[in-house]
Design a protein around this motif. Structure first.
Motif, PDB file in Angstrom:
ATOM      1  N   ILE A  19     -53.693  22.242 -51.225  1.00  0.00           N
ATOM      2  CA  ILE A  19     -53.545  23.526 -50.536  1.00  0.00           C
ATOM      3  C   ILE A  19     -52.425  24.341 -51.167  1.00  0.00           C
ATOM      4  CG2 ILE A  19     -52.901  24.603 -48.332  1.00  0.00           C
ATOM      5  CD1 ILE A  19     -54.359  22.134 -47.003  1.00  0.00           C
ATOM      6  N   ALA A  20     -51.307  23.699 -51.471  1.00  0.00           N
ATOM      7  CA  ALA A  20     -50.177  24.397 -52.104  1.00  0.00           C
ATOM      8  C   ALA A  20     -50.590  25.009 -53.438  1.00  0.00           C
ATOM      9  CB  ALA A  20     -49.002  23.437 -52.289  1.00  0.00           C
ATOM     10  N   ALA A  21     -51.415  24.312 -54.196  1.00  0.00           N
ATOM     11  CA  ALA A  21     -51.866  24.827 -55.494  1.00  0.00           C
ATOM     12  C   ALA A  21     -52.684  26.099 -55.351  1.00  0.00           C
ATOM     13  CB  ALA A  21     -52.675  23.756 -56.225  1.00  0.00           C
ATOM     14  N   VAL A  22     -53.348  26.271 -54.210  1.00  0.00           N
ATOM     15  CA  VAL A  22     -54.157  27.474 -53.959  1.00  0.00           C
ATOM     16  C   VAL A  22     -53.296  28.587 -53.357  1.00  0.00           C
ATOM     17  CG1 VAL A  22     -56.056  28.408 -52.555  1.00  0.00           C
ATOM     18  CG2 VAL A  22     -56.295  26.171 -53.670  1.00  0.00           C
ATOM     19  N   VAL A  23     -52.467  28.253 -52.376  1.00  0.00           N
ATOM     20  CA  VAL A  23     -51.753  29.254 -51.583  1.00  0.00           C
ATOM     21  C   VAL A  23     -50.423  29.670 -52.208  1.00  0.00           C
ATOM     22  CG1 VAL A  23     -50.699  29.694 -49.315  1.00  0.00           C
ATOM     23  CG2 VAL A  23     -52.874  28.466 -49.470  1.00  0.00           C
ATOM     24  N   HIS A  24     -49.717  28.739 -52.809  1.00  0.00           N
ATOM     25  CA  HIS A  24     -48.360  29.021 -53.292  1.00  0.00           C
ATOM     26  C   HIS A  24     -48.265  28.995 -54.815  1.00  0.00           C
ATOM     27  CE1 HIS A  24     -46.691  29.385 -49.380  1.00  0.00           C
ATOM     28  NE2 HIS A  24     -46.770  28.118 -49.062  1.00  0.00           N
ATOM     29  N   VAL A  25     -49.139  29.707 -55.463  1.00  0.00           N
ATOM     30  CA  VAL A  25     -49.084  29.809 -56.919  1.00  0.00           C
ATOM     31  C   VAL A  25     -47.720  30.379 -57.315  1.00  0.00           C
ATOM     32  CG1 VAL A  25     -50.116  30.901 -58.943  1.00  0.00           C
ATOM     33  CG2 VAL A  25     -51.579  30.113 -57.067  1.00  0.00           C
ATOM     34  N   TRP A  46     -46.833  19.029 -40.071  1.00  0.00           N
ATOM     35  CA  TRP A  46     -48.136  19.216 -39.447  1.00  0.00           C
ATOM     36  C   TRP A  46     -49.204  19.519 -40.489  1.00  0.00           C
ATOM     37  CZ3 TRP A  46     -48.517  18.344 -34.299  1.00  0.00           C
ATOM     38  CH2 TRP A  46     -47.292  18.229 -33.612  1.00  0.00           C
ATOM     39  N   ILE A  47     -50.404  19.064 -40.208  1.00  0.00           N
ATOM     40  CA  ILE A  47     -51.561  19.362 -41.043  1.00  0.00           C
ATOM     41  C   ILE A  47     -52.581  20.083 -40.158  1.00  0.00           C
ATOM     42  CG2 ILE A  47     -52.728  17.129 -40.685  1.00  0.00           C
ATOM     43  CD1 ILE A  47     -52.526  18.607 -44.137  1.00  0.00           C
ATOM     44  N   ALA A  48     -53.144  21.160 -40.654  1.00  0.00           N
ATOM     45  CA  ALA A  48     -54.173  21.898 -39.910  1.00  0.00           C
ATOM     46  C   ALA A  48     -55.534  21.421 -40.393  1.00  0.00           C
ATOM     47  CB  ALA A  48     -54.030  23.399 -40.135  1.00  0.00           C
ATOM     48  N   VAL A  58     -56.994  22.378 -43.837  1.00  0.00           N
ATOM     49  CA  VAL A  58     -57.034  23.799 -44.189  1.00  0.00           C
ATOM     50  C   VAL A  58     -55.637  24.417 -44.212  1.00  0.00           C
ATOM     51  CG1 VAL A  58     -59.402  24.155 -43.391  1.00  0.00           C
ATOM     52  CG2 VAL A  58     -57.491  24.438 -41.783  1.00  0.00           C
ATOM     53  N   GLY A  59     -54.616  23.624 -43.918  1.00  0.00           N
ATOM     54  CA  GLY A  59     -53.260  24.142 -43.940  1.00  0.00           C
ATOM     55  C   GLY A  59     -52.245  23.067 -43.647  1.00  0.00           C
ATOM     56  N   TYR A  60     -50.983  23.416 -43.831  1.00  0.00           N
ATOM     57  CA  TYR A  60     -49.898  22.476 -43.532  1.00  0.00           C
ATOM     58  C   TYR A  60     -48.643  23.252 -43.173  1.00  0.00           C
ATOM     59  CZ  TYR A  60     -48.128  23.527 -48.207  1.00  0.00           C
ATOM     60  OH  TYR A  60     -47.649  24.173 -49.316  1.00  0.00           O
ATOM     61  N   ALA A  61     -47.696  22.554 -42.544  1.00  0.00           N
ATOM     62  CA  ALA A  61     -46.390  23.125 -42.219  1.00  0.00           C
ATOM     63  C   ALA A  61     -45.339  22.030 -42.262  1.00  0.00           C
ATOM     64  CB  ALA A  61     -46.416  23.763 -40.835  1.00  0.00           C
ATOM     65  N   LEU A  95     -51.740  28.244 -45.328  1.00  0.00           N
ATOM     66  CA  LEU A  95     -53.083  28.198 -44.751  1.00  0.00           C
ATOM     67  C   LEU A  95     -54.063  28.712 -45.797  1.00  0.00           C
ATOM     68  CD1 LEU A  95     -52.416  29.724 -41.219  1.00  0.00           C
ATOM     69  CD2 LEU A  95     -52.777  27.313 -41.777  1.00  0.00           C
ATOM     70  N   LEU A  96     -55.146  27.972 -45.998  1.00  0.00           N
ATOM     71  CA  LEU A  96     -56.201  28.453 -46.870  1.00  0.00           C
ATOM     72  C   LEU A  96     -56.787  29.732 -46.280  1.00  0.00           C
ATOM     73  CD1 LEU A  96     -57.986  25.091 -47.753  1.00  0.00           C
ATOM     74  CD2 LEU A  96     -56.503  26.464 -49.236  1.00  0.00           C
ATOM     75  N   PRO A  97     -57.307  30.627 -47.110  1.00  0.00           N
ATOM     76  CA  PRO A  97     -57.850  31.889 -46.583  1.00  0.00           C
ATOM     77  C   PRO A  97     -58.825  31.703 -45.423  1.00  0.00           C
ATOM     78  CG  PRO A  97     -57.728  31.993 -48.965  1.00  0.00           C
ATOM     79  CD  PRO A  97     -57.361  30.573 -48.576  1.00  0.00           C
TER      80      PRO A  97
END
Length: 169
Positions: A19-25, A46-48, A58-61, A95-97
C-alpha cells in the motif's frame, strides 16, 4: 463494499509495504521501521480491510506517543517510546484510492481520540504531506504556530511542503 479498521498483526506488514508503494511514492520507509512501530505500540497500529470474503487490505495507520513538536524523521527508528510523551503522533496513514470516502478517516479519528484519552495525551500531531493539510484541517488539526527551526529541519526529511499539524484532545 464495507471496510473497517482492525488491529494490525506482523503478518500485515507485506500489505503495508504494498500500500505504501502505491500511496506514498517518494516517502519510502523501510519495513523494519513499520515493524518497530508495531512492536512498540501495537494498540496504535491498524489495518483497513474490506469486510467479508478474503478481507483485502486497503489501508493502514500507525500512531504512537511522542513529544509535541518533535516528530521522528522520515524512515527513522524510535528505539523506545519517550516516557515524557505528551501527544499521540499519527506517524503514517495510507488508504488506497478505492478505500477513500468509505468512512475510514472518521473511524480512524475515533480510534485516535480513544487512545489519546486512554493514555492521557493532550494533543494529537502529524506531518501533512501530498497537499493533505486541508483534509487534516477538516478533522480539527492546525499548523503548529511558531515552530522552532529544528522542527523545520526535520520536516525537510519529508519534503519542502511538509507541515506539522496538531489537534487538542
Amino acid at each position: 463494499m464495507s471496510m473497517t479498521w482492525q488491529p494490525m498483526q506482523p503478518a500485515d506488514l507485506d500489505a503495508v509495504m504494498a500500500i505504501a508503494a502505491v500511496v506514498h511514492v517518494g516517502f519510502y520507509e523501510r519495513r523494519d521501521v513499520f515493524a518497530e512501530r508495531l512492536a512498540l505500540y501495537p494498540q496504535g497500529c491498524w489495518i483497513a480491510r474490506v469486510e467479508g470474503g478474503a478481507g483485502q487490505a486497503v489501508g493502514y495507520a500507525f500512531m504512537h506517543p511522542a513529544l509535541l513538536g518533535q516528530p521522528p524523521a522520515l524512515d527513522s527508528f524510535l528505539e523506545a517510546l519517550d516516557p515524557q510523551a505528551n501527544c499521540l503522533y499519527l506517524h503514517d496513514v495510507a488508504l488506497l484510492p478505492a478505500a477513500r470516502s468509505a468512512g475510514l478517516g472518521r473511524a480512524l479519528m475515533q480510534q485516535l481520540s480513544m487512545l489519546m484519552e486512554k493514555d492521557g495525551l493532550a494533543h494529537a500531531a502529524l506531518v501533512a504531506v501530498h497537499g493533505s493539510a486541508p483534509y487534516w484541517r477538516s478533522r480539527g488539526f492546525e499548523v503548529l504556530a511558531d515552530a522552532p527551526p529544528a522542527l523545520h529541519a526535520k520536516l525537510r526529511s519529508y519534503d519542502e511542503h511538509a507541515l506539522y499539524m496538531i489537534k487538542p484532545a
